[in-house]
Design a protein around this motif. Structure first.
Motif, PDB file in Angstrom:
ATOM      1  N   ARG A 216      -6.403  -3.555 -12.429  1.00  0.00           N
ATOM      2  CA  ARG A 216      -6.619  -2.797 -11.199  1.00  0.00           C
ATOM      3  C   ARG A 216      -6.074  -3.459  -9.937  1.00  0.00           C
TER       4      ARG A 216
ATOM      5  N   SER B 200      -6.643   1.516 -12.295  1.00  0.00           N
ATOM      6  CA  SER B 200      -7.112   2.299 -11.157  1.00  0.00           C
ATOM      7  C   SER B 200      -6.641   3.746 -11.300  1.00  0.00           C
ATOM      8  N   PRO B 201      -7.241   4.682 -10.531  1.00  0.00           N
ATOM      9  CA  PRO B 201      -6.772   6.071 -10.590  1.00  0.00           C
ATOM     10  C   PRO B 201      -5.283   6.210 -10.261  1.00  0.00           C
ATOM     11  N   ILE B 202      -4.788   5.464  -9.288  1.00  0.00           N
ATOM     12  CA  ILE B 202      -3.371   5.546  -8.933  1.00  0.00           C
ATOM     13  C   ILE B 202      -2.507   5.032 -10.082  1.00  0.00           C
ATOM     14  N   GLN B 203      -2.923   3.933 -10.692  1.00  0.00           N
ATOM     15  CA  GLN B 203      -2.179   3.410 -11.835  1.00  0.00           C
ATOM     16  C   GLN B 203      -2.202   4.406 -12.997  1.00  0.00           C
ATOM     17  N   ALA B 204      -3.331   5.072 -13.177  1.00  0.00           N
ATOM     18  CA  ALA B 204      -3.450   6.029 -14.277  1.00  0.00           C
ATOM     19  C   ALA B 204      -2.443   7.170 -14.141  1.00  0.00           C
ATOM     20  N   VAL B 205      -2.184   7.583 -12.904  1.00  0.00           N
ATOM     21  CA  VAL B 205      -1.209   8.652 -12.680  1.00  0.00           C
ATOM     22  C   VAL B 205       0.170   8.210 -13.159  1.00  0.00           C
TER      23      VAL B 205
ATOM     24  N   ALA C  11       0.382   7.898 -17.014  1.00  0.00           N
ATOM     25  CA  ALA C  11       0.239   9.151 -17.759  1.00  0.00           C
ATOM     26  C   ALA C  11       1.528   9.552 -18.454  1.00  0.00           C
TER      27      ALA C  11
ATOM     28  N   ILE D  43       1.307  15.960 -14.879  1.00  0.00           N
ATOM     29  CA  ILE D  43       0.385  16.096 -13.757  1.00  0.00           C
ATOM     30  C   ILE D  43       1.043  16.965 -12.690  1.00  0.00           C
TER      31      ILE D  43
END
Length: 214
Positions: free
Chosen positions: A178, A198-203, A206, A213
């Protein structure tokens, strides 16, 4: 955010013997123990299966050096230039690399345990096929490093630049990314199972999972 592991620190004799020229000793004896080496260089050295135990290196430059199959135990490197040094097939335990240059250094197929990499410059480091246990990477710059088919057990990255690193066929289970830069990392997707991002990394990640997305 990610926390560093509690790892065993190098153990030293009370007084280390200061040495200037270690090349002959390594060639003739095959080992170096309880020594302090500083403000010097080791040039054009190639010898397998040596042992360095209980030593401290400060401001030492390693030029055209190969330490294949080395036993490196209870050692600290501070402000050293170890770029392109070959530690492949080595056994590396209770070792610290602090503020060192490790550009292109080769730890391939090595066994590393209780090792600290702190504030290093480590572009293109090679850890391919190595086994790591109780390893901390703290504020390390390691763009393009290779972690191909590694076994990671209690490995922590904190405030590291891991951009363009390769983690192909290396399980990242329980690895917390993260607070690290993992842009443009290379993997197939399966490695990410149970990794922490983190959510940004997850994007960004993906794309490895075939997710669109919108």
């Amino acid at each position: 955010m990610s926390d560093l592991n509690k790892i065993l620190k190098p153990r030293f004799e009370t007084i280390l013997q200061e040495k200037d020229n270690i090349k002959d000793e390594l060639i003739n004896e095959g080992y170096l123990t309880n020594a302090l080496i500083q403000n010097t260089s080791l040039d054009y050295f190639d010898k397998e299966r040596i042992e360095i135990n209980g030593c401290r290196f400060i401001n030492v430059t390693f030029n055209e050096v190969s330490f294949k199959n080395i036993d490196l135990i209870d050692v600290i490197f501070e402000n050293c230039d170890l770029s392109n040094v070959d530690f492949s097939d080595g056994s590396i335990h209770r070792v610290e690399f602090k503020e060192c240059k490790l550009i292109g250094t080769n730890f391939g197929e090595s066994n590393l345990q209780n090792v600290l990499f702190e504030k290093i410059m480590g572009r293109y480091l090679n850890f391919g096929y190595s086994k790591m246990k109780n390893i901390n990477y703290n504020e390390a710059s390691m763009q393009g490093a290779i972690f191909l088919e590694c076994v990671l057990n209690k490995v922590a990255f904190k405030n590291c630049d891991l951009s363009s690193c390769e983690f192909t066929n290396t399980s990242l289970k329980n690895i917390d990314f993260r607070d690290n830069d993992i842009s443009d990392i290379l993997l197939t997707g399966k490695e990410l199972r149970d990794a922490i991002v983190s959510p940004i990394q997850a994007v960004e990640l993906a794309r490895f999972l075939g997710v669109i997305i919108k």
